[in-house]
Every structure is written in C-alpha cells, then in structure tokens.
Motif scaffolding. Structure first.
Motif, mmCIF file in Angstrom:
data_model
loop_
_atom_site.group_PDB
_atom_site.id
_atom_site.type_symbol
_atom_site.label_atom_id
_atom_site.label_comp_id
_atom_site.label_asym_id
_atom_site.label_seq_id
_atom_site.Cartn_x
_atom_site.Cartn_y
_atom_site.Cartn_z
ATOM 1 N N LEU A 31 -10.789 5.809 0.809
ATOM 2 C CA LEU A 31 -10.603 5.456 -0.599
ATOM 3 C C LEU A 31 -10.310 3.967 -0.763
ATOM 4 C CD1 LEU A 31 -10.350 6.460 -3.504
ATOM 5 C CD2 LEU A 31 -7.949 6.964 -3.056
ATOM 6 N N GLY A 32 -9.417 3.441 0.082
ATOM 7 C CA GLY A 32 -9.021 2.045 -0.043
ATOM 8 C C GLY A 32 -10.005 1.079 0.559
ATOM 9 N N GLY A 33 -10.894 1.584 1.434
ATOM 10 C CA GLY A 33 -11.828 0.713 2.142
ATOM 11 C C GLY A 33 -12.740 -0.089 1.239
ATOM 12 N N CYS A 34 -13.089 0.460 0.099
ATOM 13 C CA CYS A 34 -13.998 -0.278 -0.791
ATOM 14 C C CYS A 34 -13.353 -0.592 -2.139
ATOM 15 C CB CYS A 34 -15.299 0.490 -0.975
ATOM 16 S SG CYS A 34 -15.089 2.128 -1.639
ATOM 17 N N ILE A 35 -12.021 -0.585 -2.187
ATOM 18 C CA ILE A 35 -11.317 -1.064 -3.383
ATOM 19 C C ILE A 35 -10.654 -2.379 -3.008
ATOM 20 C CG2 ILE A 35 -9.487 -0.641 -5.046
ATOM 21 C CD1 ILE A 35 -9.931 2.324 -4.686
ATOM 22 N N SER A 164 -3.423 1.170 0.417
ATOM 23 C CA SER A 164 -4.444 1.792 -0.426
ATOM 24 C C SER A 164 -3.810 2.484 -1.624
ATOM 25 C CB SER A 164 -5.259 2.810 0.391
ATOM 26 O OG SER A 164 -5.984 2.170 1.416
ATOM 27 N N LEU A 165 -2.645 3.073 -1.418
ATOM 28 C CA LEU A 165 -1.948 3.754 -2.513
ATOM 29 C C LEU A 165 -1.571 2.754 -3.610
ATOM 30 C CD1 LEU A 165 -0.897 6.527 -3.388
ATOM 31 C CD2 LEU A 165 1.297 5.941 -2.331
ATOM 32 N N ILE A 166 -1.141 1.547 -3.216
ATOM 33 C CA ILE A 166 -0.811 0.501 -4.193
ATOM 34 C C ILE A 166 -2.035 0.179 -5.054
ATOM 35 C CG2 ILE A 166 -0.262 -1.967 -4.436
ATOM 36 C CD1 ILE A 166 1.555 -1.632 -1.956
ATOM 37 N N LYS A 167 -3.203 0.049 -4.402
ATOM 38 C CA LYS A 167 -4.436 -0.261 -5.133
ATOM 39 C C LYS A 167 -4.804 0.865 -6.086
ATOM 40 C CE LYS A 167 -6.619 -1.259 -1.202
ATOM 41 N NZ LYS A 167 -7.693 -1.655 -0.266
ATOM 42 N N VAL A 168 -4.661 2.098 -5.623
ATOM 43 C CA VAL A 168 -5.021 3.260 -6.443
ATOM 44 C C VAL A 168 -4.110 3.366 -7.666
ATOM 45 C CG1 VAL A 168 -5.086 5.789 -6.495
ATOM 46 C CG2 VAL A 168 -6.053 4.557 -4.548
ATOM 47 N N VAL A 169 -2.800 3.197 -7.451
ATOM 48 C CA VAL A 169 -1.847 3.257 -8.567
ATOM 49 C C VAL A 169 -2.152 2.163 -9.586
ATOM 50 C CG1 VAL A 169 0.582 2.933 -9.200
ATOM 51 C CG2 VAL A 169 -0.015 4.367 -7.239
ATOM 52 N N THR A 170 -2.492 0.960 -9.098
ATOM 53 C CA THR A 170 -2.842 -0.156 -9.992
ATOM 54 C C THR A 170 -4.027 0.210 -10.877
ATOM 55 O OG1 THR A 170 -2.068 -1.773 -8.376
ATOM 56 C CG2 THR A 170 -3.562 -2.579 -10.086
ATOM 57 N N ILE A 171 -5.030 0.840 -10.280
ATOM 58 C CA ILE A 171 -6.222 1.215 -11.050
ATOM 59 C C ILE A 171 -5.874 2.254 -12.107
ATOM 60 C CG2 ILE A 171 -8.505 2.288 -10.917
ATOM 61 C CD1 ILE A 171 -8.800 1.000 -8.154
ATOM 62 N N PHE A 172 -5.039 3.229 -11.745
ATOM 63 C CA PHE A 172 -4.635 4.243 -12.728
ATOM 64 C C PHE A 172 -3.906 3.600 -13.902
ATOM 65 C CE2 PHE A 172 -5.087 7.739 -9.501
ATOM 66 C CZ PHE A 172 -5.894 8.561 -10.289
ATOM 67 N N ILE A 173 -2.983 2.673 -13.608
ATOM 68 C CA ILE A 173 -2.247 1.987 -14.679
ATOM 69 C C ILE A 173 -3.215 1.167 -15.525
ATOM 70 C CG2 ILE A 173 -0.524 0.211 -15.170
ATOM 71 C CD1 ILE A 173 0.939 1.132 -12.603
ATOM 72 N N PHE A 174 -4.151 0.464 -14.860
ATOM 73 C CA PHE A 174 -5.142 -0.344 -15.573
ATOM 74 C C PHE A 174 -5.978 0.521 -16.525
ATOM 75 C CE2 PHE A 174 -9.601 -1.685 -15.737
ATOM 76 C CZ PHE A 174 -9.471 -2.909 -16.381
ATOM 77 N N LEU A 175 -6.441 1.678 -16.023
ATOM 78 C CA LEU A 175 -7.261 2.556 -16.865
ATOM 79 C C LEU A 175 -6.470 3.064 -18.066
ATOM 80 C CD1 LEU A 175 -9.158 4.648 -14.129
ATOM 81 C CD2 LEU A 175 -10.061 2.773 -15.523
ATOM 82 N N ALA A 176 -5.201 3.420 -17.843
ATOM 83 C CA ALA A 176 -4.371 3.919 -18.947
ATOM 84 C C ALA A 176 -4.144 2.826 -19.987
ATOM 85 C CB ALA A 176 -3.034 4.416 -18.398
ATOM 86 N N VAL A 177 -3.777 1.621 -19.521
ATOM 87 C CA VAL A 177 -3.541 0.494 -20.435
ATOM 88 C C VAL A 177 -4.832 0.114 -21.158
ATOM 89 C CG1 VAL A 177 -2.981 -1.978 -20.544
ATOM 90 C CG2 VAL A 177 -1.588 -0.438 -19.149
#
Length: 504
Positions: A31-35, A164-177
């Motif tokens: 998951l994190g490899g290409c984010i 990778s978890l940090i990147k994923v959480v950032t994307i979720f927050i970005f999508l919500a905002v």
C-alpha cells in the motif's frame, strides 16, 4: 566425509534470508510502496497538463494495468516466493540472459533511487532549517535507512508499516477535508463541480496530453512490484501476497482517483500552483493548497512532515529492494558469490554494504559532478517500466508452459485475473509509455535529450545481448520451462524429494 557434508549443508542453510514479514507488513508495504511524492506533489501537474478528466482517465487506465501486473506477479510469487522475484522469473521462464539483464538493471535503478531520495530528504528539511547544509541531512537519512535495513527484516517491515500508516491516515484526512470543502462545510463557499467544466475542462490537450500524464501516473504507481520481492521473506506468502494484491490495490486506486477528484474540484486546472512536481514545491503541493483552502493554517508544515516520511519510506524500500535483488543475483550465479552471504539474522550484509556504497557515491556525484549525477538518474528513469514489461512477459510464458506441460490451474495457489488479456494489455501499455516518454525529441532530432530520456533501454539491451553472447543462452522452449513450485524454505519440491530419497 559425513562431517564435511554436514558443514556444507549448514553453510548453505545460513546463506538464506529469513521469513519474518507478517501479512500486515506485506499489505502495508504494498500500500505504501506507491504512495509518495507522485501523489502528494506531482498529481497537481497531471491535472494542469490534461485537465481533471484527462488526469482521471490516465490514472484509471494506468491503475488497471498495474492491477493486472500485480496479479501476474502474485501468481508467480505464490508459486515461487523468492527474494529475486521477477528477475528470477525472467531467467526461469524466458531466458537466463533476460534474468541477468532485469536483475542488474533493477538493482542499479534502486541503488540510484536511494541516492535521489536522500537528496530529496535534504530538500524537504530546508523547509524548516534552511541554514543547515543539505549534505548533512542526506547523510543522516542514508545512515538511518542503512540502520533499519541492517537490523532484521522484521525491523524493516515494522518501520514500513508505521510510515505507510502515516501516509494512509493523511490521505483519509485530506479526502474528508476536501469533500467538506467541495460542499461548503469548510473554506467558505461550496466549489461543487464547477472546476470540471471551467474553460477547456474536463479534457485539456486531447490524447497527447493524456499520454503524457500516463508517464506521470506510471511513475506514481512504481513500487507496487515490491510485493514480489517481499514474498521471499514473508512468513506465509501463499496467504499474504494474494491478500496484499486483492485488497490493497483497490485502496490505492481509490486513494489516487478520489485524491485527484478532490484536487480537481477545489483547484482549477489553470492554477499555476499545480505546476510543482518535486519535494521542493511543498508550499504549492496540491494537498497543501486544499488544506489551506479549507482554512488550515499549518497545512504546509504538516504536509512537509508527511512528505519527509514518504521520502524516507521510499529510500528504505529502495535499499531493501536493491539489497535483496543483489542477493538473488548472487544466488542465481549472476553476481559474485560474496553477495549471497547473510548474517545470523538473515540480512545479506555484503549486498547491503555494496548498495549503500553505490548510493553514497551517486549522492557524492550530485555535489562533485552534477552532470554525472544527471546521467545516472536518467539511466534509471525507465527501469520500473522495463521491470513491469519483464513481469508481464514472464507470466505469459509461465502460464503457457504450465498448461502445456499438463498441469491444472487448480494446482496454483493464486490465479491471475483475465489471462491472457491482463499481461498482453500490460505489455502494450508498457511499450506505449516507454515510447511516449519524449517522442518530440525524436521528431526534432534532439539526440542528446533522446539519450538522456531513453538511456535505460540501451543499457538493458547491452546487458541482455552481452550475457547472451558470452553464455550462448537461448529462449527456453515452453516444454522445458521449469514451473516447479518452491517450498517456504526456498527449496524446489524435486530437491526436497531427492534429499528424502538419499536419507532413506
């Protein structure tokens, strides 16, 4: 005699990597490899080039191609889970010369990429501490990545999991905002979908613009093939690899597609701020701009920290991938035997040291001789696409040989989807993207630029043809292709059966 045989067996067993990656590690590495900066920064330039519609089409199409590649890799990796992954498959299912070329090309690419990433880490740190010389931060980043990879494969997996978890959480927050900004809950007035029809949107520049974005999208998705390399050190590859491919891929697609949708809806494609494409452009990263549009003042600093995490993660993965590839090349007889030696913890230290030295020398060249550095980076530019081409070709040959030799698909632990359409589509798109890198230079006769852009291709051809001439290798007939599965300890079934027979 028996004692010497025992010592040889012990030595052979010690020169093995250890299966210490859990399923959650493999899934999060995939998951994190290409984010990374491809999504956090360069996605804005894709929208600026082809418009919101063109960017979405390019990323969806490239995402589908990568999905087929991952399923192809998954079918081979569950049957033969080894660290060398697709380079070994090219040698085993196509031609030993192709495996030699793919392996050395991939190792070289990732060793260079580690140098690029530690240089990028220095750029990111300048945002906070502009007065500190960049080489200091690069040295710290290289030391950090080396240390993580030197401990154990579990240390690598755990580090990648949390980054990778940090990147994923950032994307979720970005999508919500972003979605709240679109409907007007945050940032003042609702933007709705008005930017999708602004001026020439949704499609800008026609098919040539979409093709150019294919290249950006392709670079953004590179790193997904790490799943195949982690299979060699996964505790249960027959379970973890299919899970990583089936579940993680769709999340990646959703992240990319939804993120681009949000950026395109909040920011018009004509915005000059979308033109940034490197980590030095963090202040105008589309993620930063959307957060600011929503009224979050600390957006730039937060996104800088996330991008620093992404860059360190990329360097960490690059060090791991290149080390394991060099280890595998040695195992296959394509590199000096020194590089197949491992420590008690299963880490191939000679391969790790060699990769670190190359990365450090490449970084030093960026200071001492910028022109040399530019050529080195250019030489590694298309390697990811060449590796994908090799994966698709190897899978076509593997499956055809598998059925030709009388095997049933039920024997495979994982079945690739839509065979043979998937790998054929991947082959066609890989060729299209490689050719589409810079066709304008061909037409204008700018041969220096052509050489810089396409240098990876002649390098692979030189490796392939050179090995072929030296070793007199040939394309392996399908009936002779060895499709034997591999045990979790890395041995072929036939080898295990032979040992049992000798013990009897």
């Amino acid at each position: 005699m028996e004692q010497s045989m025992t010592n040889a067996t012990t030595s052979e067993a010690s020169d093995q990597v250890k299966r210490g990656l859990k399923t959650r590690h493999v899934s999060m590495i995939a998951l994190g490899g290409c984010i990374g900066t491809g999504l956090f920064v360069a996605s804005g330039s894709a929208i600026s080039t082809a418009g919101p519609g063109g960017a979405l089409v390019a990323y969806v199409a490239m995402g589908l191609m990568v999905y087929f590649l991952m399923t192809s890799l998954g079918e081979m990796a569950t049957n033969m889970p080894i660290s060398g992954s697709f380079a070994a498959y090219s040698a085993k299912y196509v031609d030993p010369a192709l495996g030699f070329a793919m392996g050395w090309n991939y190792w070289f690419n990732w060793a260079i990429t580690v140098a690029v990433d530690i240089s990028t880490a220095a750029l990111v740190m300048k945002f906070w501490l502009p007065g500190v010389p960049g080489w200091i931060w690069s040295a710290v980043a290289l030391l950090l990545v080396f240390t993580i990879n030197a401990f154990s494969v579990q240390a690598f997996g755990e580090t990648e999991f949390w980054m990778s978890l940090i990147k994923v959480v950032t994307i979720f927050i970005f999508l919500a905002v972003g979605l709240m900004t679109i409907v007007g809950i945050m940032g003042g007035h609702a933007t709705g979908l008005e930017n999708f029809t602004y001026k020439k949107a949704p499609f800008v520049g026609g098919f040539p613009a979409i093709l150019s974005v294919f290249v950006v999208a392709g670079f953004s998705f590179q790193g997904t093939e790490l799943v195949g390399i982690t299979a060699g050190e996964s505790e249960d590859p027959s379970h973890s690899v299919p899970k990583a491919i089936n579940s993680v891929f769709w999340r990646i697609i959703l992240f990319y597609i939804l993120a681009i949708f949000v950026i395109a809806a909040v920011l018009p494609y004509t915005s000059h701020d979308l033109l940034g494409s490197s980590a030095s452009d963090i202040a105008i990263s589309p993620f930063t701009l959307v957060f600011r549009r929503a009224g979050l003042a600390a957006a730039a600093s937060v996104m800088n920290a996330v991008i620093l995490t992404a860059v360190i993660s990329a360097a960490n993965s690059g060090m791991y991938a290149s080390t394991r590839m060099l280890f595998s090349l040695s195992k296959e007889g394509y590199a000096p035997k020194l590089f197949e030696k491992t420590g008690k913890n299963g880490i191939p230290y000679p391969a790790l040291f060699a990769t670190t030295i190359i990365a450090a020398l490449t970084f030093i060249s960026s200071i001492a001789g910028p022109q040399i550095y530019m050529w080195l980076v250019a030489a590694s530019g298309l390697t990811g696409f060449i590796a994908w081409f090799g994966i698709a070709l190897s899978h076509l040959r593997f499956r055809r040989a598998f059925t030709l030799q009388g095997h049933k698909l039920s024997e495979l632990k994982y079945h690739a989807k839509w065979f043979p359409l998937g790998p054929i589509l991947a082959l066609v798109l890989c060729i299209a993207v490689i050719v589409g890198q810079d066709p304008q230079s061909f037409f204008t006769g700018n041969w220096e630029q052509v050489l810089v852009t396409y240098m990876s291709v002649p390098l692979v051809l030189v490796l392939y043809i050179g090995y072929k001439i030296k070793k007199h290798t040939k394309l392996i007939p399908l009936k002779d292709v060895d499709v034997s599965p591999v045990h979790r300890d890395g041995t072929l079934k036939e080898d295990a059966a032979a040992r049992e027979a000798s013990n009897d």
